[in-house]
Enzyme design. Structure first.
Site, short mmCIF file in Angstrom:
data_model
loop_
_atom_site.label_atom_id
_atom_site.label_comp_id
_atom_site.label_asym_id
_atom_site.label_seq_id
_atom_site.Cartn_x
_atom_site.Cartn_y
_atom_site.Cartn_z
N TYR A 151 0.85 -1.20 0.00
CA TYR A 151 0.00 0.00 0.00
C TYR A 151 0.87 1.24 0.00
O TYR A 151 0.73 2.12 -0.86
CB TYR A 151 -0.89 -0.04 1.25
CG TYR A 151 -1.89 1.09 1.36
CD1 TYR A 151 -3.05 1.12 0.57
CD2 TYR A 151 -1.71 2.11 2.31
CE1 TYR A 151 -3.99 2.14 0.71
CE2 TYR A 151 -2.65 3.12 2.45
CZ TYR A 151 -3.79 3.14 1.65
OH TYR A 151 -4.72 4.15 1.80
N VAL A 193 -10.09 0.68 12.43
CA VAL A 193 -10.31 0.84 13.87
C VAL A 193 -11.71 1.35 14.19
O VAL A 193 -12.35 0.83 15.12
CB VAL A 193 -9.19 1.73 14.49
CG1 VAL A 193 -9.26 3.17 14.01
CG2 VAL A 193 -9.23 1.67 15.99
N ASP A 279 3.12 -0.89 12.43
CA ASP A 279 1.98 0.00 12.74
C ASP A 279 2.54 1.37 13.17
O ASP A 279 3.28 1.47 14.14
CB ASP A 279 1.19 -0.63 13.89
CG ASP A 279 -0.22 -0.07 14.02
OD1 ASP A 279 -1.17 -0.78 13.70
OD2 ASP A 279 -0.34 1.08 14.48
P1 NAD Z 1 -12.59 1.63 0.27
O1 NAD Z 1 -11.88 0.34 0.34
O2 NAD Z 1 -13.91 1.76 0.96
O3 NAD Z 1 -12.81 2.09 -1.24
C1 NAD Z 1 -11.91 1.76 -2.26
C2 NAD Z 1 -12.74 1.45 -3.50
O4 NAD Z 1 -11.85 1.11 -4.58
C3 NAD Z 1 -13.67 0.25 -3.31
O5 NAD Z 1 -14.95 0.53 -3.79
C4 NAD Z 1 -13.00 -0.85 -4.13
O6 NAD Z 1 -13.91 -1.83 -4.57
C5 NAD Z 1 -12.36 -0.05 -5.24
N1 NAD Z 1 -11.23 -0.72 -5.88
C6 NAD Z 1 -10.20 -1.37 -5.29
N2 NAD Z 1 -9.36 -1.85 -6.22
C7 NAD Z 1 -9.89 -1.49 -7.43
C8 NAD Z 1 -9.48 -1.71 -8.77
N3 NAD Z 1 -8.37 -2.40 -9.07
N4 NAD Z 1 -10.28 -1.23 -9.78
C9 NAD Z 1 -11.41 -0.54 -9.48
N5 NAD Z 1 -11.83 -0.32 -8.23
C10 NAD Z 1 -11.08 -0.79 -7.22
O7 NAD Z 1 -11.58 2.74 0.82
P2 NAD Z 1 -11.81 4.29 1.13
O8 NAD Z 1 -11.60 4.48 2.57
O9 NAD Z 1 -13.05 4.76 0.50
O10 NAD Z 1 -10.55 4.91 0.39
C11 NAD Z 1 -10.67 5.56 -0.87
C12 NAD Z 1 -9.30 6.08 -1.29
O11 NAD Z 1 -8.81 7.01 -0.32
C13 NAD Z 1 -8.24 4.98 -1.42
O12 NAD Z 1 -7.43 5.26 -2.54
C14 NAD Z 1 -7.44 5.11 -0.14
O13 NAD Z 1 -6.12 4.68 -0.32
C15 NAD Z 1 -7.53 6.60 0.14
N6 NAD Z 1 -7.36 6.88 1.57
C16 NAD Z 1 -8.36 6.59 2.47
C17 NAD Z 1 -8.17 6.83 3.82
C18 NAD Z 1 -9.24 6.53 4.85
O14 NAD Z 1 -9.02 6.76 6.05
N7 NAD Z 1 -10.43 6.09 4.49
C19 NAD Z 1 -6.95 7.35 4.26
C20 NAD Z 1 -5.96 7.61 3.33
C21 NAD Z 1 -6.17 7.38 1.98
N1 UDP Z 2 -6.45 -0.87 15.74
C1 UDP Z 2 -6.80 -1.42 16.97
N2 UDP Z 2 -7.82 -2.32 16.99
C2 UDP Z 2 -8.53 -2.68 15.89
C3 UDP Z 2 -8.18 -2.10 14.64
C4 UDP Z 2 -7.11 -1.19 14.60
O1 UDP Z 2 -6.20 -1.14 18.02
O2 UDP Z 2 -9.46 -3.49 16.00
C5 UDP Z 2 -5.35 0.12 15.70
C6 UDP Z 2 -4.28 -0.18 14.67
O3 UDP Z 2 -3.29 -1.04 15.22
C7 UDP Z 2 -3.75 1.22 14.39
C8 UDP Z 2 -4.97 2.11 14.54
O4 UDP Z 2 -5.90 1.37 15.32
O5 UDP Z 2 -2.79 1.58 15.35
C9 UDP Z 2 -5.62 2.52 13.22
O6 UDP Z 2 -5.80 1.34 12.48
P1 UDP Z 2 -6.54 1.32 11.07
O7 UDP Z 2 -6.43 -0.09 10.57
O8 UDP Z 2 -7.89 1.89 11.17
O9 UDP Z 2 -5.73 2.31 10.13
P2 UDP Z 2 -4.19 2.72 9.95
O10 UDP Z 2 -4.14 4.10 10.42
O11 UDP Z 2 -3.31 1.82 10.76
O12 UDP Z 2 -3.98 2.54 8.49
#
Ligand code: NAD
Ligand code: UDP
Length: 321
Positions: A151, A193, A279
């Site tokens: 990732y 989390v 982590d």
């Molecule tokens: P999510 O897993 O809910 O959504 C990701 C979507 O992408 C899903 O609908 C999945 O089916 C689709 N997908 C995965 N691989 C694919 C592929 N090869 N082709 C087409 N579709 C595909 O995650 P999210 O939380 O909605 O995250 C959305 C974006 O934001 C991601 O790129 C993620 O890396 C980024 N992001 C999210 C967070 C967060 O806290 N939610 C934090 C940092 C970055």
């Molecule tokens: N975490 C936890 N219990 C859970 C899931 C996650 O203590 O059931 C912790 C995890 O180890 C991390 C933080 O919560 O320190 C955030 O985890 P998450 O997977 O949501 O996202 P990250 O920020 O690590 O990508």
């Protein structure tokens, strides 16, 4: 009154059926854009966008971004990629392919149709940070061969590709570094989390705290994040990013567990489990750039964001629970 079809902006959202994507599609449809949602449904679902399917300015296409796509659009939000560590580590090769081949395919499309393109990057590009809070100037501390690397390095390579397309082909790019975001439409079993803790608290099951819970995160409500993404896309061409988007309200994961248990009215006990490899120990965005360049800062307090999130997850419990 609807805009004439030809005046609507045509916007592609990859990963649009996922958690953030569904909120973004809803917002863009409401603003009367012509929205094409592309998703392979790896972690997203049709249900997440079910309310949009009948709208004339919304279209859903099952497609994997690791394969090329040819469509005429004005803007691309590239969100496709599983975001939960559990899901992105389940098929790490596909995760890297999604970030890297997906970026190449979407950048190629943007170049061909001269579209503006935004990349959903992540605070994970900072790895386990050695500076705090994290500014965009920090280059990060990522283990390139660890379980999170598919990732982290995939997203880092995608950023590289975006800036090379910018320099080499003068593409209009926007790179957002998104920090932990939560809200309705997160998958209830996605292992992150907030979803874990809320589902556990609502069921009265033990809260699984990894490590001693002293690691920190800063949680942003999804409507705030979507506002930041839209502002970034609409910003002047010189604003390429990378720009941190997140809520600077830092807390330990243990504090988050306590807040959620309290707000769910739950009596769940806390149970400890091993800390996953690599982590990050602390994470907090410096959002000075977003404030200055986009006039953006989060507005939703944690308790106000958790309320609709908890109600959403409650709908997955057997009725009467
Ligand atoms: P999510 O897993 O809910 O959504 C990701 C979507 O992408 C899903 O609908 C999945 O089916 C689709 N997908 C995965 N691989 C694919 C592929 N090869 N082709 C087409 N579709 C595909 O995650 P999210 O939380 O909605 O995250 C959305 C974006 O934001 C991601 O790129 C993620 O890396 C980024 N992001 C999210 C967070 C967060 O806290 N939610 C934090 C940092 C970055
Ligand atoms: N975490 C936890 N219990 C859970 C899931 C996650 O203590 O059931 C912790 C995890 O180890 C991390 C933080 O919560 O320190 C955030 O985890 P998450 O997977 O949501 O996202 P990250 O920020 O690590 O990508």
């Amino acid at each position: 009154m609807n805009k004439r079809y030809s005046l609507r902006k045509r916007i592609l959202v990859t990963g649009g059926a996922g958690f953030i994507g569904a909120h973004l599609c809803r917002r863009l449809v409401e603003e009367d854009n012509d929205v094409l949602c592309v998703d392979n449904f790896y972690t997203g679902t049709r249900e997440n966008v079910a309310d949009l399917l009948a709208r004339p300015n919304f279209e859903l296409l099952r497609h994997d971004v690791t394969f090329p796509l040819f469509v005429e659009v004005d803007e691309i939000y590239n969100l496709a990629c599983p975001a939960s560590p559990v899901h992105y580590q389940n098929n790490p090769v596909q995760t890297t392919k999604t970030s890297v081949h997906g970026a190449i395919n979407m950048l190629g499309l943007a170049k061909r149709v001269r579209a503006k393109i935004l990349q959903a990057s992540t605070s994970e590009v900072y790895g386990d940070p050695t500076t705090h809070p994290q500014t965009e100037e920090y280059w990060g501390n990522v283990n390139p061969i660890g379980p999170r690397a598919c990732y982290d390095e995939g997203k880092r390579c995608a950023e590289t590709l975006f800036f090379d397309y910018y320099r080499q082909h003068r593409l209009r790019i926007k790179v957002a570094r998104i920090f932990n975001t939560y809200g309705p439409y997160m998958h209830p079993n996605d292992g992150r989390v907030v979803s874990n803790f809320v589902m556990q608290a609502l069921r009265g099951a033990p809260i699984t705290l990894y490590g001693d819970g002293s690691q920190t995160r800063s949680f942003c409500y999804v409507s705030d994040l979507v506002e930041g993404l839209v502002r970034l896309m609409n910003s002047a061409d010189e604003v390429t990013g990378p720009i941190n988007l997140g809520n600077p309200n830092e807390m330990t994961v243990r504090e988050m567990a306590e807040v959620i248990v309290r707000q769910c009215g739950s009596r769940s006990p806390i149970t400890f489990a091993p800390l996953p490899a690599d982590d990050p120990k602390q994470r907090q965005p410096d959002i000075t750039k977003a404030q200055q360049l986009l006039g953006w800062r989060p507005a939703v307090a944690l308790a106000d964001g958790l309320a609709p999130t908890i109600e959403y997850f409650r709908s997955f419990l057997p009725s009467g629970t």
